[in-house]
Design an enzyme around this catalytic site. Structure first.
Site, PDB file in Angstrom:
ATOM      1  CD  GLU A  93      -1.263  -2.318   2.184  1.00 42.60           C
ATOM      2  OE1 GLU A  93      -2.022  -2.895   2.974  1.00 42.60           O
ATOM      3  OE2 GLU A  93      -0.050  -2.609   2.060  1.00 42.60           O
ATOM      4  CB  THR A 140      15.439 -42.197  -5.947  1.00 43.80           C
ATOM      5  OG1 THR A 140      15.892 -43.140  -4.975  1.00 43.80           O
ATOM      6  CG2 THR A 140      13.925 -42.014  -5.817  1.00 43.80           C
ATOM      7  CD1 TRP A 151      23.847 -34.507 -14.013  1.00 42.37           C
ATOM      8  CD2 TRP A 151      22.649 -34.169 -12.173  1.00 42.37           C
ATOM      9  NE1 TRP A 151      24.550 -33.638 -13.213  1.00 42.37           N
ATOM     10  CE2 TRP A 151      23.812 -33.408 -12.071  1.00 42.37           C
ATOM     11  CE3 TRP A 151      21.738 -34.110 -11.118  1.00 42.37           C
ATOM     12  CZ2 TRP A 151      24.100 -32.611 -10.963  1.00 42.37           C
ATOM     13  CZ3 TRP A 151      22.018 -33.319 -10.033  1.00 42.37           C
ATOM     14  CH2 TRP A 151      23.190 -32.575  -9.959  1.00 42.37           C
ATOM     15  NE  ARG A 197      18.358 -27.148  -4.593  1.00 43.17           N
ATOM     16  CZ  ARG A 197      19.539 -27.661  -4.896  1.00 43.17           C
ATOM     17  NH1 ARG A 197      20.552 -26.846  -5.238  1.00 43.17           N
ATOM     18  NH2 ARG A 197      19.741 -28.966  -4.871  1.00 43.17           N
ATOM     19  CB  THR A 202      21.039 -36.358   0.969  1.00 40.68           C
ATOM     20  OG1 THR A 202      19.798 -37.065   0.941  1.00 40.68           O
ATOM     21  CG2 THR A 202      21.204 -35.586  -0.332  1.00 40.68           C
ATOM     22  NE  ARG A 250      24.651 -25.461  -8.685  1.00 40.85           N
ATOM     23  CZ  ARG A 250      24.243 -26.342  -7.769  1.00 40.85           C
ATOM     24  NH1 ARG A 250      24.301 -26.033  -6.483  1.00 40.85           N
ATOM     25  NH2 ARG A 250      23.775 -27.517  -8.144  1.00 40.85           N
ATOM     26  CD  GLU A 261      16.503 -29.969  -3.362  1.00 43.77           C
ATOM     27  OE1 GLU A 261      17.165 -30.692  -4.139  1.00 43.77           O
ATOM     28  OE2 GLU A 261      16.599 -28.724  -3.357  1.00 43.77           O
TER      29      GLU A 261
END
Length: 366
Positions: free
Chosen positions: A46, A156, A165, A179, A191, A202, A296
């Site tokens: 505002e 996975t 990948w 992210r 992980t 990135r 993640e």
């Protein structure tokens, strides 16, 4: 109001911990000013809109704002008082503010000054912009998204653990946008030991022009009950704040070494098996004004979040590949032994991202 919502969305990557808010001011059915909240400590939507007008320029106007104008002094003065001082005639609000410091007080303040107030216009759309803020204010917990990447046969990783990948470059760029949107990213020590991720954002300005508005990178939170993280881990050597959550009684030398690197340590209660209490961690993050969290993590931690009914939204990237792994599922939930344990998903979105497919779904817990 639709225009105000578009403006509010511009704060997606920068407004936290404040809500994303947009404002449009009209006079004689013409837009004369607009604004949005860019980041905490800077003018609210505002005020941003009013500041673009000359003195007295808003007199007799109608203000469309996506969130009830605040009525208290926070990092900035109250917006309801500024609207009254500006002489506006009518205020149209998308949704009431769930913040207990406001919670209808802004509306009453405006009405007491003789300003007409209409509320509930495009309310659902406004709520969708601030799921994390609403949940933190109403439940004392952040909104939790869990991101997963898997092959079309549900793996996975390969049997040897290799996983880079699975998905395409386009899907990985999409994850970095998630992210950037999040106030915090949570992962587990498994992980970190397996993949050594940086968990930072990135993106180039071409990939996400709004990224220039986000100067503070997401908080990265590691659940590491025994402080096993190697001191050379990427997580400890990339820009941005890192919090490591651990159980009681861990090595003092490791604690000292991490603190010397500027790492914040949280000691949190754990069960007999050493697993950290996830709800306690999330409550502490909410107290630190974290609205939205991106999880993640591997199958064990992701499974724990799901089993404890803590995931609000699942984002699953499925690659058109076959990996054949029988021991690398998305979720590890060994306590689920029958169909009565199943979690039903409400599908919200299903679309192609690069060569992959992205599913957005909301778990429905019994």
């Amino acid at each position: 109001m639709a225009k105000a919502l578009q403006l509010a969305a511009k704060g997606t990557y920068s407004a936290h911990p404040n809500p994303r808010v947009g404002c449009v001011i009209t006079l004689n059915s013409h837009i004369i000013a607009s604004g949005w909240h860019k980041r905490a400590g800077e003018p609210h939507a505002e005020i941003d809109a009013l500041n673009s007008l000359p003195a007295g320029g808003a007199k007799g106007s109608t203000v469309y704002v996506t969130l009830e104008p605040c009525s208290h002094h926070g990092r900035t003065p109250p917006c309801s008082g500024a609207l009254i001082a500006a002489g506006v005639k009518r205020v149209v609000i998308a949704m009431a503010d769930p913040n207990p410091l406001v919670a209808g007080k802004g509306i009453k303040y405006l009405q007491a000054a003789g300003i007409e107030v209409i509320s509930g216009v495009l309310e659902t759309e406004a709520q969708a912009l601030n799921l994390g803020f609403i949940k933190r204010m109403c439940e004392g917990l952040p909104y939790i998204r869990c991101k997963l990447a898997m092959s079309i046969d549900g793996a996975t990783a390969m049997e040897n653990g290799e996983s880079q990948w699975i998905t395409s470059t386009a899907a990985r760029v999409d994850v970095h946008k998630l992210r950037a949107k999040s106030a915090a990213i949570i992962t587990g020590i498994g992980t970190v030991l397996a993949d050594d991720p940086a968990l930072n954002v990135r993106l180039t300005q071409a990939q996400l022009p709004e990224i220039t508005e986000q100067k503070i990178p997401p908080l990265r939170v590691l659940l590491d009950s025994q402080l096993q993280i190697p001191l050379a881990a990427q997580l400890l050597h990339t820009q941005g704040k890192v919090i490591i959550v651990h159980a009681a009684g861990v090595a003092i030398d490791q604690q000292r070494a991490l603190k010397e690197k500027g790492i914040e340590l949280w000691e949190v209660e754990s069960d007999n098996s050493g697993k950290i209490n996830l709800t306690v961690v999330l409550k502490k993050l909410a107290q630190a004004e974290v609205n939205e969290v991106l999880v993640e993590a591997g199958a064990t931690l992701a499974g724990a979040f799901l089993a404890e009914h803590l995931i609000d939204e699942l984002i699953i990237y499925t690659a058109p590949i076959l990996m054949g792994s029988q021991t690398r599922p998305a979720f590890s939930t060994p306590q689920w032994t029958s169909m009565t344990n199943k979690v039903t998903l409400k599908i919200a979105d299903w679309r192609q991202v690069g060569d992959d497919w992205r599913l957005i779904a909301y778990p429905t817990y019994k």
